[in-house]
Design a protein around this motif. Sequence first.
Motif, PDB file in Angstrom:
ATOM      1  N   ILE A  52       0.823  -1.215   0.000  1.00 27.25           N
ATOM      2  CA  ILE A  52       0.000   0.000   0.000  1.00 27.25           C
ATOM      3  C   ILE A  52       0.855   1.262   0.000  1.00 27.25           C
ATOM      4  CG2 ILE A  52      -0.244   0.312   2.503  1.00 27.25           C
ATOM      5  CD1 ILE A  52      -3.232   0.899   1.989  1.00 27.25           C
ATOM      6  N   ASP A  53       2.128   1.141   0.413  1.00 28.66           N
ATOM      7  CA  ASP A  53       3.013   2.309   0.389  1.00 28.66           C
ATOM      8  C   ASP A  53       3.174   2.876  -1.018  1.00 28.66           C
ATOM      9  OD1 ASP A  53       3.442   2.319   3.092  1.00 28.66           O
ATOM     10  OD2 ASP A  53       5.337   1.228   3.008  1.00 28.66           O
ATOM     11  N   SER A  54       2.991   2.025  -2.023  1.00 23.09           N
ATOM     12  CA  SER A  54       3.128   2.498  -3.402  1.00 23.09           C
ATOM     13  C   SER A  54       2.058   3.517  -3.763  1.00 23.09           C
ATOM     14  CB  SER A  54       3.064   1.314  -4.374  1.00 23.09           C
ATOM     15  OG  SER A  54       1.823   0.629  -4.258  1.00 23.09           O
ATOM     16  N   GLN A  56       1.110   5.845  -1.428  1.00 27.45           N
ATOM     17  CA  GLN A  56       1.328   6.990  -0.553  1.00 27.45           C
ATOM     18  C   GLN A  56       2.154   8.057  -1.268  1.00 27.45           C
ATOM     19  OE1 GLN A  56      -0.232   7.049   2.327  1.00 27.45           O
ATOM     20  NE2 GLN A  56      -0.948   4.931   2.118  1.00 27.45           N
ATOM     21  N   ARG A  57       1.621   9.265  -1.327  1.00 26.12           N
ATOM     22  CA  ARG A  57       2.300  10.323  -2.082  1.00 26.12           C
ATOM     23  C   ARG A  57       3.677  10.653  -1.523  1.00 26.12           C
ATOM     24  NH1 ARG A  57      -1.558  14.986  -4.627  1.00 26.12           N
ATOM     25  NH2 ARG A  57      -2.921  13.598  -5.827  1.00 26.12           N
ATOM     26  N   HIS A  58       3.812  10.623  -0.206  1.00 23.07           N
ATOM     27  CA  HIS A  58       5.115  10.953   0.376  1.00 23.07           C
ATOM     28  C   HIS A  58       6.154   9.904   0.004  1.00 23.07           C
ATOM     29  CE1 HIS A  58       4.913   7.889   3.593  1.00 23.07           C
ATOM     30  NE2 HIS A  58       3.624   8.156   3.612  1.00 23.07           N
ATOM     31  N   HIS A  59       5.726   8.651  -0.091  1.00 26.06           N
ATOM     32  CA  HIS A  59       6.656   7.592  -0.477  1.00 26.06           C
ATOM     33  C   HIS A  59       7.064   7.739  -1.944  1.00 26.06           C
ATOM     34  CE1 HIS A  59       8.569   3.733  -0.966  1.00 26.06           C
ATOM     35  NE2 HIS A  59       7.706   3.402  -1.910  1.00 26.06           N
ATOM     36  N   VAL A  60       6.093   7.967  -2.801  1.00 27.59           N
ATOM     37  CA  VAL A  60       6.395   8.156  -4.221  1.00 27.59           C
ATOM     38  C   VAL A  60       7.299   9.370  -4.406  1.00 27.59           C
ATOM     39  CG1 VAL A  60       5.404   8.566  -6.509  1.00 27.59           C
ATOM     40  CG2 VAL A  60       4.232   7.047  -4.898  1.00 27.59           C
ATOM     41  N   ARG A  61       7.052  10.422  -3.625  1.00 28.47           N
ATOM     42  CA  ARG A  61       7.905  11.614  -3.690  1.00 28.47           C
ATOM     43  C   ARG A  61       9.337  11.293  -3.264  1.00 28.47           C
ATOM     44  NH1 ARG A  61       5.417  14.514  -0.219  1.00 28.47           N
ATOM     45  NH2 ARG A  61       6.831  14.053   1.508  1.00 28.47           N
ATOM     46  N   ASP A  62       9.496  10.482  -2.211  1.00 27.56           N
ATOM     47  CA  ASP A  62      10.838  10.101  -1.766  1.00 27.56           C
ATOM     48  C   ASP A  62      11.593   9.365  -2.872  1.00 27.56           C
ATOM     49  OD1 ASP A  62      10.470  11.218   0.715  1.00 27.56           O
ATOM     50  OD2 ASP A  62      10.005   9.316   1.722  1.00 27.56           O
ATOM     51  N   VAL A  63      10.909   8.451  -3.545  1.00 31.02           N
ATOM     52  CA  VAL A  63      11.540   7.700  -4.632  1.00 31.02           C
ATOM     53  C   VAL A  63      11.947   8.648  -5.757  1.00 31.02           C
ATOM     54  CG1 VAL A  63      11.184   5.943  -6.410  1.00 31.02           C
ATOM     55  CG2 VAL A  63      10.336   5.555  -4.078  1.00 31.02           C
ATOM     56  N   HIS A  64      11.034   9.518  -6.146  1.00 27.71           N
ATOM     57  CA  HIS A  64      11.320  10.470  -7.220  1.00 27.71           C
ATOM     58  C   HIS A  64      12.510  11.361  -6.864  1.00 27.71           C
ATOM     59  CE1 HIS A  64      10.748  13.539 -10.290  1.00 27.71           C
ATOM     60  NE2 HIS A  64      10.710  14.447  -9.336  1.00 27.71           N
TER      61      HIS A  64
END
Length: 321
Positions: A52-54, A56-64
């Motif tokens: 479900i983390d995929s 989460q906007r903050h997680h996607v932002r961290d990856v980016h």
Amino acid sequence: MTTIHRTPRFLRPGCPPISFHSRHRAGPRGSCQQYATATAPTVPHLTVRDVIDSHQRHHVRDVHTQLQTQGILKITLNFCDKESQYLEKLIKGLGSNHGHGPPITHSASRGWYWDVRPSKNTLLPMSTQARSETMREFPWHTDCSYEHNPPEYFALQVLQPDRCGGGTLSVLKIDHLTRYLSRAAKAALFEPEFRITIPPEFVKEPNKLHILGSILSTDEDHSTLMRFREDIVTPVSTRAASALEELKDALKHLEASSQAVLHLGPSVLPENSIILLNNRRWLHARNNVKDPARHLRRVRWSAVPFSNSISSGMIAGSEGK
């Protein structure tokens, strides 16, 4: 919730840190190229607790952010994901939230994902097998260097690491490599004077078997970008041939003498880990696979023009075989 931290320098499994001495070679017109000890880059690392983390906007932002600033990221999944659902949803999130392009198909007959493992069909001729379907080493390259629009990113998910000590992924930052090229060589590598053959297993149009383009380019931030795979590159001018030899020489010396090369073996990339790379800012390579059950899953995305590439070579199918 995800956590992010820096991993230490990665060396070959079982090898202690080594002190490297500077190495020199004669450069053009008597200049001296120095292959000096370099500070090894670090690899950012995210731990993901649930698929479900995929979302989460903050997680996607961290990856980016890590892909933008470092061009490399390791992700550890604290759950089993044999179908790569996390990776699929993550890439969609990078597209909808941060403008990444969609995944690309690998060939006319395959979709987004490519299973990187030795082929079980030993009757196939070598010419129809992708290098990733063999157990042979795969020297330094960027993915899809034969495309006008090579993908900006790719990811490898480890489903089964090599349990016999082979299949180590090595990576080298292109900015570091280009420091050891002469000004003349870099200028030549920016020119569209290289014929790049499309491997038979990746031909999408039967009458399009090569492109003509440059090895180096730049982006809007003036960072140096590269596309390269030695076995399919043919220089079409004298200066291009000289520059290509200098590039290969620099790669050979850096691999042998520099801490700039990171070796990411099974102890670093175990099962349920993912490595993401900027395909234009990092070269990667693989040594011989020793475990026939080694299995990685690859996806490439965000294909954009490699700015210096020009018209493709259109030759008859019979001429390219």
